[in-house]
Design an enzyme around this catalytic site. Structure first.
Site, mmCIF file in Angstrom:
data_model
loop_
_atom_site.group_PDB
_atom_site.id
_atom_site.type_symbol
_atom_site.label_atom_id
_atom_site.label_comp_id
_atom_site.label_asym_id
_atom_site.label_seq_id
_atom_site.Cartn_x
_atom_site.Cartn_y
_atom_site.Cartn_z
ATOM 1 N N ARG A 13 26.703 27.949 52.112
ATOM 2 C CA ARG A 13 26.194 28.789 51.938
ATOM 3 C C ARG A 13 26.265 29.732 53.214
ATOM 4 O O ARG A 13 25.377 30.459 53.332
ATOM 5 C CB ARG A 13 23.598 28.707 51.591
ATOM 6 C CG ARG A 13 24.174 28.826 50.105
ATOM 7 C CD ARG A 13 22.308 28.402 49.830
ATOM 8 N NE ARG A 13 22.487 27.231 48.069
ATOM 9 C CZ ARG A 13 21.613 28.808 47.574
ATOM 10 N NH1 ARG A 13 21.750 29.554 47.911
ATOM 11 N NH2 ARG A 13 22.089 28.114 46.261
ATOM 12 N N ARG A 35 15.767 37.998 48.544
ATOM 13 C CA ARG A 35 17.220 37.271 48.425
ATOM 14 C C ARG A 35 18.180 38.153 48.738
ATOM 15 O O ARG A 35 19.053 36.993 49.371
ATOM 16 C CB ARG A 35 16.728 36.416 46.732
ATOM 17 C CG ARG A 35 16.037 35.546 46.687
ATOM 18 C CD ARG A 35 15.369 34.410 45.487
ATOM 19 N NE ARG A 35 16.435 34.455 44.401
ATOM 20 C CZ ARG A 35 16.502 35.196 43.612
ATOM 21 N NH1 ARG A 35 15.617 35.118 42.367
ATOM 22 N NH2 ARG A 35 16.883 34.549 42.462
ATOM 23 N N ARG A 44 9.601 34.930 36.070
ATOM 24 C CA ARG A 44 8.930 34.430 37.802
ATOM 25 C C ARG A 44 8.971 35.350 38.783
ATOM 26 O O ARG A 44 9.387 36.193 39.111
ATOM 27 C CB ARG A 44 10.369 32.913 37.503
ATOM 28 C CG ARG A 44 10.636 32.347 37.184
ATOM 29 C CD ARG A 44 12.003 31.431 36.825
ATOM 30 N NE ARG A 44 12.548 31.773 38.060
ATOM 31 C CZ ARG A 44 13.858 31.417 38.459
ATOM 32 N NH1 ARG A 44 14.301 29.890 37.673
ATOM 33 N NH2 ARG A 44 14.377 31.240 39.472
ATOM 34 N N LYS A 95 27.520 33.746 38.847
ATOM 35 C CA LYS A 95 28.834 32.601 39.476
ATOM 36 C C LYS A 95 28.673 31.623 38.593
ATOM 37 O O LYS A 95 29.326 30.719 38.266
ATOM 38 C CB LYS A 95 27.716 31.957 40.820
ATOM 39 C CG LYS A 95 28.390 32.803 41.804
ATOM 40 C CD LYS A 95 27.857 31.895 43.237
ATOM 41 C CE LYS A 95 26.144 31.882 43.737
ATOM 42 N NZ LYS A 95 25.883 32.508 43.038
ATOM 43 N N ARG A 121 14.479 39.467 33.391
ATOM 44 C CA ARG A 121 15.146 37.662 33.375
ATOM 45 C C ARG A 121 13.860 37.800 33.181
ATOM 46 O O ARG A 121 12.761 37.980 33.994
ATOM 47 C CB ARG A 121 16.087 37.600 34.706
ATOM 48 C CG ARG A 121 16.845 36.243 34.251
ATOM 49 C CD ARG A 121 17.506 35.535 34.536
ATOM 50 N NE ARG A 121 17.451 34.686 35.571
ATOM 51 C CZ ARG A 121 18.008 34.295 35.934
ATOM 52 N NH1 ARG A 121 19.510 33.844 35.604
ATOM 53 N NH2 ARG A 121 17.889 33.289 37.160
#
Ligand code: ZN
Length: 217
Positions: free
Chosen positions: A88, A173, A162, A13, A127
């Site tokens: 959301r 998630r 992370r 996004k 990532r």
């Protein structure tokens, strides 16, 4: 343009919003950015939000909506806006609808970025982020690796994975996203605003969004 971008974490996004705002100078707006800016500037709403954040609590929807209201009335939004990651939930979408009506703003399109789960998992688990809080440059072990000894190319701090980007955390998630945000697809379909776009490549996606925008006019 005035659009909302929907899509799971890792669907791209932010990248798509960025490309779209370069195209016609519509402003990219995310709740994270609004919150950070309001807290940093120490506005009335920013101070209230900071109290919640300092306690480790979620900032309530009512406060987010009031910040959104201020943000949407700022001068730079006259050219349009791209909401990235907001709303959301259904209650947020309903509140946003009321807010936009009050401000006499109409949405052009709600774009739902469809990205296969395997692609998202691959993107997010590869990532890495610079651990320097003032830098936070994003790397990808496959497409954009840090230095050979795992340091940031910008500032030299160690580059880390992370905690919330482990495979387990990402799967969680995605499940939360599906539970809370998927109902929005139905909501905007009913509003006649929804456009599903299968998205593997941001530039291609931007082209398709532009096409959908012109088709709607
Ligand atoms: Zn860095």
């Amino acid at each position: 343009m005035r659009i909302i971008l929907l899509g799971a974490p890792g669907a791209g996004k932010g990248t798509v919003a960025n490309l779209l705002s370069e195209y016609d100078r519509s402003v990219q707006i995310s709740t994270g950015d609004i919150l950070r800016a309001a807290v940093k500037e120490g506005t009335g709403l920013g101070k209230q939000a900071k109290e919640y954040m300092d306690r480790g609590d979620l900032v309530p929807d009512s406060l987010i909506l009031r910040m959104m209201e201020e943000r949407l009335q700022a001068n730079d939004c006259k050219k349009g806006f791209i909401l990235d990651g907001f709303p959301r939930t259904i209650p947020q979408a309903e509140e946003l609808k009321t807010l936009l009506e009050r401000l006499h703003l109409t949405l052009d399109l709600v774009v739902n970025l469809e990205v296969p789960k395997e692609v998202i998992l691959d993107r997010l688990t590869t990532r890495r982020t610079c651990s320097n809080p003032d830098c936070q440059t994003i790397y990808n072990v496959k497409s954009n690796p840090p230095t050979r000894d795992g340091k940031c190319k910008v500032c030299g701090w160690p580059v880390i994975q992370r905690d919330d980007e482990s495979e387990e955390a990402i799967t969680n998630r995605l499940e939360t996203y599906n539970e809370k945000t998927t109902p929005l697809i139905g909501f905007y379909q009913k509003e006649g605003l929804l456009k599903n776009i299968f998205s593997l490549n941001s530039k291609e996606t931007v082209k398709n969004i532009k096409k959908a925008l012109t088709a709607g006019k």
